[in-house]
Design an enzyme around this catalytic site. Structure first.
Site, mmCIF file in Angstrom:
data_model
loop_
_atom_site.group_PDB
_atom_site.id
_atom_site.type_symbol
_atom_site.label_atom_id
_atom_site.label_comp_id
_atom_site.label_asym_id
_atom_site.label_seq_id
_atom_site.Cartn_x
_atom_site.Cartn_y
_atom_site.Cartn_z
ATOM 1 N N HIS A 191 0.843 -1.190 0.000
ATOM 2 C CA HIS A 191 0.000 0.000 0.000
ATOM 3 C C HIS A 191 0.882 1.245 0.000
ATOM 4 O O HIS A 191 1.596 1.508 0.962
ATOM 5 C CB HIS A 191 -0.892 -0.072 1.256
ATOM 6 N N HIS B 25 3.789 0.850 2.915
ATOM 7 C CA HIS B 25 3.787 -0.215 3.920
ATOM 8 C C HIS B 25 3.092 -1.445 3.356
ATOM 9 O O HIS B 25 2.553 -1.406 2.248
ATOM 10 C CB HIS B 25 3.092 0.260 5.206
ATOM 11 N N LYS C 98 10.041 -17.514 -40.187
ATOM 12 C CA LYS C 98 11.445 -17.929 -40.111
ATOM 13 C C LYS C 98 12.305 -16.757 -40.548
ATOM 14 O O LYS C 98 12.201 -16.260 -41.662
ATOM 15 C CB LYS C 98 11.691 -19.138 -41.011
HETATM 16 MN MN MN Z 1 -2.720 0.282 4.584
#
Ligand code: MN
Length: 532
Positions: A35, A41, A241
């Site tokens: 987040h 964090h 090819k």
């Molecule tokens: Mn959070």
């Protein structure tokens, strides 16, 4: 339980799920969301009683058992929050982007929990939560094994998260390097920029047929079988090819090498490709073709040849400007710690798209599902032909496989140079024509005809190479009755264009195209019309 969650949010403005208690479905679930709010964090959430217990872990989890990571308990989240990935709009609580970094099921770790024996997992967790120490086993993609959350003191919201000692612990792996969503494959930056979800990311170690292994130092690529005409098979794909040089890319972190079919290191020749393949910390083994493109964007072997002999650094740098090359990648045989040879092509192609990004000098080869149509289009656009591949086939290094079939628009094949005729007139100094041979199924070296069609530089360089291989007797079992022939040891491989091969195995109107230094003499196949 969710009052605080509800109070903090305006559901007219955020796409986060509403404050509804969920219903348990099967094993208990956990999720870790990365987040990027005011501060980046990781949110660890454990299912209990229809909600998600939540902790914000500023530094994220660590696999090192010595690390104790602060985990601040936050408000309970609804069970549906485990599926939330996206952007929380500005001004809202927790504004910023969020990805589902990991998820899966969890259960109390019976060995570490006091009073094991109760079969009710949720009452175990409830009790452990009240006591301030929860030990649990995670079964996610990134996080596995036993973990503990311990509350610092009774009145505190601060807990510590640590990994317990088991086979999933590691003091060298850095989880922060794993940056993608397990659901969409996106990084948190890509979610912020609004990039749509790609195909789900596949862990190479978990696919069927994968095995743990070391990145090979040398490698023989899988070879194609020449077939006379295009076909359509269900479960096959068809790749154009490209007329270039086959090369294995060996990527060991920042050390990148391009290796030819017979093991020569081509790295110094193509610095722009090497730079584009450098990928940081991944280990990869890729298969592809180095191709020079002309002004119409068509592969040109002639152009490629103009630069493939260069050795001085400044000449090569100039060639990268004047005759840029592209490494067209079509396969992946190794990723991270995993050997993928036993994995089917369908899955290898998905992994290839995941590990190789498109750059100026590195591009994945396109594939088509109609062999006959793609052959027509390729030949019309000046390509050599197509390679048909069975999507359910494994990678067979060094083998000529029937799972890969090439179809050429122009008849050409490789032959061994067995001798040459003396030149006359302007060619008195060099030679007249080449005596070509091929290895029959029996191992006998058989005569196939004489080849011509050389420019002046080729004449001289070929002459030098052949002189160094002179021999007194014919290497052919059926040498032609021809005067003034100088025999040579059959070590030089010539690619020859021709109108057809007669029933007696002779080439009609053969024209020398080029010397194939990337193919060793024992790799020369029997020409297709004679291969039966
Ligand atoms: Mn959070």
């Amino acid at each position: 339980m969710l009052e605080e969650y509800e109070k903090k949010r305006n559901f007219q403005l955020t796409a986060e799920p509403g404050a509804e208690i969920g219903k348990r479905q099967g094993p208990l679930r956990f999720v870790v969301q990365k987040h990027a709010a005011r501060r980046l964090h990781y949110d660890l959430r454990l299912e209990l009683d229809g909600v998600l217990l939540s902790w914000a872990v500023p530094k994220g989890p660590s696999l090192n058992i010595k690390d104790k990571r602060l985990a601040v308990q936050t408000e309970d989240h609804p069970l549906d929050y485990q599926f939330f990935e996206g952007v929380i709009p500005g001004g809202q609580y927790g504004a910023g982007s969020m990805i589902i970094w990991d998820g899966g099921t969890y259960s109390p770790d019976w060995n570490h929990v006091r009073n094991p024996g109760s079969k009710d997992e949720e009452s175990q967790i409830r009790k452990a939560l009240a006591e301030g120490k929860i030990t649990f086993i995670l079964r996610g993609e990134k996080l596995r094994g036993s973990w503990t959350l311990v509350r610092l003191n009774k009145s505190s919201k601060d807990w510590l998260l640590r990994k317990n000692s088991d086979e999933h612990a590691s003091d060298s792996e850095d989880l922060a390097e794993l940056t993608r969503s397990v659901v969409s494959g996106r990084t948190i930056e890509e979610v912020r920029e609004g990039k749509s979800a790609a195909a789900p990311i596949v862990n190479p170690a978990n696919v069927e047929g994968a095995r743990h292994g070391r990145l090979p130092k040398t490698y023989s690529p899988m070879l194609t079988t020449l077939v006379p005409k295009p076909f359509n098979n269900t479960g096959w794909v068809y790749e154009p090819k490209m007329d270039g040089i086959r090369a294995i890319a060996r990527i060991d972190g920042d050390r990148v090498q391009l290796l030819s079919r017979n093991g020569l290191d081509l790295s110094a020749q193509y610095p722009a490709v090497i730079a584009d393949l450098s990928s940081g910390n991944t280990k990869l083994l890729l298969d592809g073709e180095i191709v020079a493109l002309d002004e119409q964007g068509r592969p040109s072997f002639q152009l490629l040849q103009q630069r493939s002999g260069l050795s001085k650094r400044e000449d090569i740098a100039r060639a990268d400007e004047r005759i840029p090359v592209v490494y067209y990648v079509f396969d992946i045989m190794f990723a991270d710690q995993t050997n993928l040879e036993g994995v089917i092509l369908r899955t290898r192609k998905a992994l290839l798209a995941q590990f190789v990004s498109v750059t100026e000098n590195v591009r994945p080869v396109a594939d088509f599902d109609d062999g006959i149509l793609s052959f027509e289009v390729c030949v019309k656009n000046g390509l050599e032909g197509i390679v048909a591949k069975n999507l359910n086939s494994i990678y067979e290094p060094g083998k000529r496989s029937k799972s890969w079939c090439k179809v050429k628009g122009v008849h050409s094949a490789e032959f061994l140079i067995c001798g040459y005729t003396k030149g006359t007139g302007a060619r008195g100094e060099t030679f007249g024509s080449l005596l070509l041979g091929y290895r029959a199924g029996s191992g006998d070296l058989l005569y196939a005809g004489v080849g011509t069609g050389f420019d002046r530089t080729t004449l001289q360089s070929l002459k030098n190479l052949m002189e160094a291989r002179k021999r007194k007797t014919s290497p052919l079992v059926n040498p032609p009755r021809q005067k003034d022939v100088q025999w040579v040891r059959p070590q030089l491989v010539a690619e020859v264009k021709y109108a057809e091969i007669t029933k007696s195995g002779m080439l009609r109107t053969p024209v020398f195209l080029r010397l194939r230094t990337d193919i060793s003499p024992d790799q020369v196949e029997q020409p297709p019309a004679l291969a039966g």
